[in-house]
Design a protein around this motif. Structure first.
Motif, PDB file in Angstrom:
ATOM      1  N   ALA A  84      -6.222  -4.641  -9.187  1.00  0.00           N
ATOM      2  CA  ALA A  84      -4.829  -4.983  -8.901  1.00  0.00           C
ATOM      3  C   ALA A  84      -4.737  -5.936  -7.716  1.00  0.00           C
ATOM      4  O   ALA A  84      -3.901  -6.846  -7.694  1.00  0.00           O
ATOM      5  CB  ALA A  84      -4.031  -3.711  -8.621  1.00  0.00           C
ATOM      6  N   SER A  96      -4.179   2.242 -17.813  1.00  0.00           N
ATOM      7  CA  SER A  96      -2.865   2.605 -17.288  1.00  0.00           C
ATOM      8  C   SER A  96      -2.851   2.728 -15.770  1.00  0.00           C
ATOM      9  O   SER A  96      -1.834   2.450 -15.134  1.00  0.00           O
ATOM     10  CB  SER A  96      -2.404   3.918 -17.923  1.00  0.00           C
ATOM     11  N   ALA A  99      -2.616  -0.739 -14.431  1.00  0.00           N
ATOM     12  CA  ALA A  99      -1.280  -1.270 -14.679  1.00  0.00           C
ATOM     13  C   ALA A  99      -0.268  -0.703 -13.677  1.00  0.00           C
ATOM     14  O   ALA A  99       0.620  -1.421 -13.201  1.00  0.00           O
ATOM     15  CB  ALA A  99      -0.849  -0.960 -16.107  1.00  0.00           C
ATOM     16  N   ALA A 100      -0.399   0.580 -13.341  1.00  0.00           N
ATOM     17  CA  ALA A 100       0.522   1.199 -12.387  1.00  0.00           C
ATOM     18  C   ALA A 100       0.369   0.590 -10.992  1.00  0.00           C
ATOM     19  O   ALA A 100       1.361   0.341 -10.296  1.00  0.00           O
ATOM     20  CB  ALA A 100       0.297   2.703 -12.342  1.00  0.00           C
ATOM     21  N   TYR A 101      -0.877   0.341 -10.576  1.00  0.00           N
ATOM     22  CA  TYR A 101      -1.101  -0.331  -9.296  1.00  0.00           C
ATOM     23  C   TYR A 101      -0.568  -1.765  -9.348  1.00  0.00           C
ATOM     24  O   TYR A 101       0.054  -2.249  -8.406  1.00  0.00           O
ATOM     25  CB  TYR A 101      -2.586  -0.363  -8.957  1.00  0.00           C
ATOM     26  N   HIS A 102      -0.820  -2.455 -10.440  1.00  0.00           N
ATOM     27  CA  HIS A 102      -0.426  -3.853 -10.568  1.00  0.00           C
ATOM     28  C   HIS A 102       1.094  -4.009 -10.516  1.00  0.00           C
ATOM     29  O   HIS A 102       1.613  -4.952  -9.906  1.00  0.00           O
ATOM     30  CB  HIS A 102      -0.977  -4.431 -11.880  1.00  0.00           C
ATOM     31  N   ARG A 103       1.806  -3.078 -11.131  1.00  0.00           N
ATOM     32  CA  ARG A 103       3.274  -3.121 -11.124  1.00  0.00           C
ATOM     33  C   ARG A 103       3.854  -2.647  -9.798  1.00  0.00           C
ATOM     34  O   ARG A 103       5.027  -2.884  -9.503  1.00  0.00           O
ATOM     35  CB  ARG A 103       3.844  -2.239 -12.240  1.00  0.00           C
ATOM     36  N   GLY A 104       3.062  -1.938  -9.008  1.00  0.00           N
ATOM     37  CA  GLY A 104       3.567  -1.365  -7.771  1.00  0.00           C
ATOM     38  C   GLY A 104       4.171   0.011  -7.952  1.00  0.00           C
ATOM     39  O   GLY A 104       4.789   0.548  -7.017  1.00  0.00           O
ATOM     40  N   ASP A 105       3.976   0.618  -9.137  1.00  0.00           N
ATOM     41  CA  ASP A 105       4.495   1.975  -9.362  1.00  0.00           C
ATOM     42  C   ASP A 105       3.792   2.973  -8.455  1.00  0.00           C
ATOM     43  O   ASP A 105       4.389   3.971  -8.029  1.00  0.00           O
ATOM     44  CB  ASP A 105       4.295   2.387 -10.824  1.00  0.00           C
ATOM     45  N   THR A 107       0.872   2.986  -5.034  1.00  0.00           N
ATOM     46  CA  THR A 107       0.276   2.099  -4.035  1.00  0.00           C
ATOM     47  C   THR A 107      -0.810   2.770  -3.199  1.00  0.00           C
ATOM     48  O   THR A 107      -1.681   2.091  -2.661  1.00  0.00           O
ATOM     49  CB  THR A 107       1.360   1.575  -3.078  1.00  0.00           C
TER      50      THR A 107
END
Length: 286
Positions: A84, A96, A99-105, A107
């Motif tokens: 990320a 997944s 993806a959660a780190y990449h979206r900032g969901d 941190t």
């Protein structure tokens, strides 16, 4: 060659880790990507890494490896976190958790952190938050918890220091929160399936399969040397570059320090031998 750095996220007995062309390494730590067996155009699958017991794998080591043509895939654990962070430079993230780190969901590092056995077996002794999020979501789908209960339980579990989030701690926190039915339900699910809710494992297997698929990896922006070349990086790379001299394995960094102290002609030697080079070599890199 595919180099997979993995520990508690996948069992040593996972069939994919025995596939032809795969070399399994223990969790990555500082210096591992300088190893001479990792060659240009190889693929590194970064899943697990050390960060508490030993210095963590640094971003600039990954950038330097990608700069010389190594394909780097990250997933599941520290691999997802690094992917990320380094996606703009060409590191490929899978799964997944990435993806959660990449979206900032998510941190925090402790979302994927686990306590590990100290005996070299790399067994996970605790639950990572990303897996707890997964089982809480499944509990809501099963009607065991509503969204408010799941949120309160997640916050209570988040407050537990990551090396202490054992299965016993999860049960105890659930009881303290008045959610004993969730604790019983979770125990039943794990009895049926030891990998229940284990999103880290799912992502790790997907990353290894991506490397094994034979499909060309997406062409990332290969980072230039200016992106990672600092005084600190040069010291790390020279510390990991070794040459056998009079029967001893000596690092370039150690030899440089010795020459700086004892060689009267060091200034001239340094000026004549500091053209750019690509570690790991025994030659000094400026």
């Amino acid at each position: 060659m595919i180099h997979v750095f993995v520990g508690p996220t996948l069992s040593r007995s996972e069939p994919q880790l025995s596939a032809p062309g795969i070399r399994r390494w223990p969790p990555a730590r500082h210096g591992d990507l300088f190893h001479a067996t990792i060659r240009d155009d190889d693929t590194v699958v970064l899943i697990d890494g050390m960060y508490h017991q030993a210095p963590a794998l640094r971003h600039k080591e990954i950038l330097a490896a990608m700069g010389r043509g190594v394909h780097v895939i990250g997933a599941a654990s520290i691999g997802a976190l690094r992917a990320a962070e380094l996606a703009p430079y060409g590191m490929l993230g899978v799964g997944s958790v990435y993806a959660a780190y990449h979206r900032g969901d998510i941190t925090a590092d402790d979302e994927v952190a686990v306590g590990q056995a100290p005996d070299g077996q790399w067994e996970a002794l605790t639950w990572p938050l990303v897996n707890l999020r997964s089982v809480l979501r499944l509990a809501q789908e099963a009607g065991i918890l509503d969204s408010a209960q799941a949120h309160e339980l997640l916050e209570a579990l988040r407050a537990v220091y990551y090396p202490q989030r054992t299965t016993a701690a999860v049960r105890a926190v659930s009881r303290w929160q008045g959610e004993s039915s969730f604790a019983r339900w979770l125990a039943e699910q794990i009895d049926r399936d030891p990998h229940f809710g284990d999103v880290k494992r799912v992502d790790a297997l997907a990353a290894v399969q991506t490397a094994l698929s034979g499909r060309p990896l997406p062409a990332g922006a290969r980072p230039t040397r200016a992106v990672w070349d600092t005084t600190y990086y040069r010291r790390w790379s020279n510390d990991w570059a070794h040459e056998r001299v009079d029967g001893l394995h000596l690092s370039t960094e150690g030899r440089l320090v010795y020459q700086q102290v004892f060689d009267p002609a060091f200034r001239e030697t340094w000026a004549a031998n500091t053209a750019p080079c690509t570690p790991p070599t025994a030659r000094a890199c400026r």
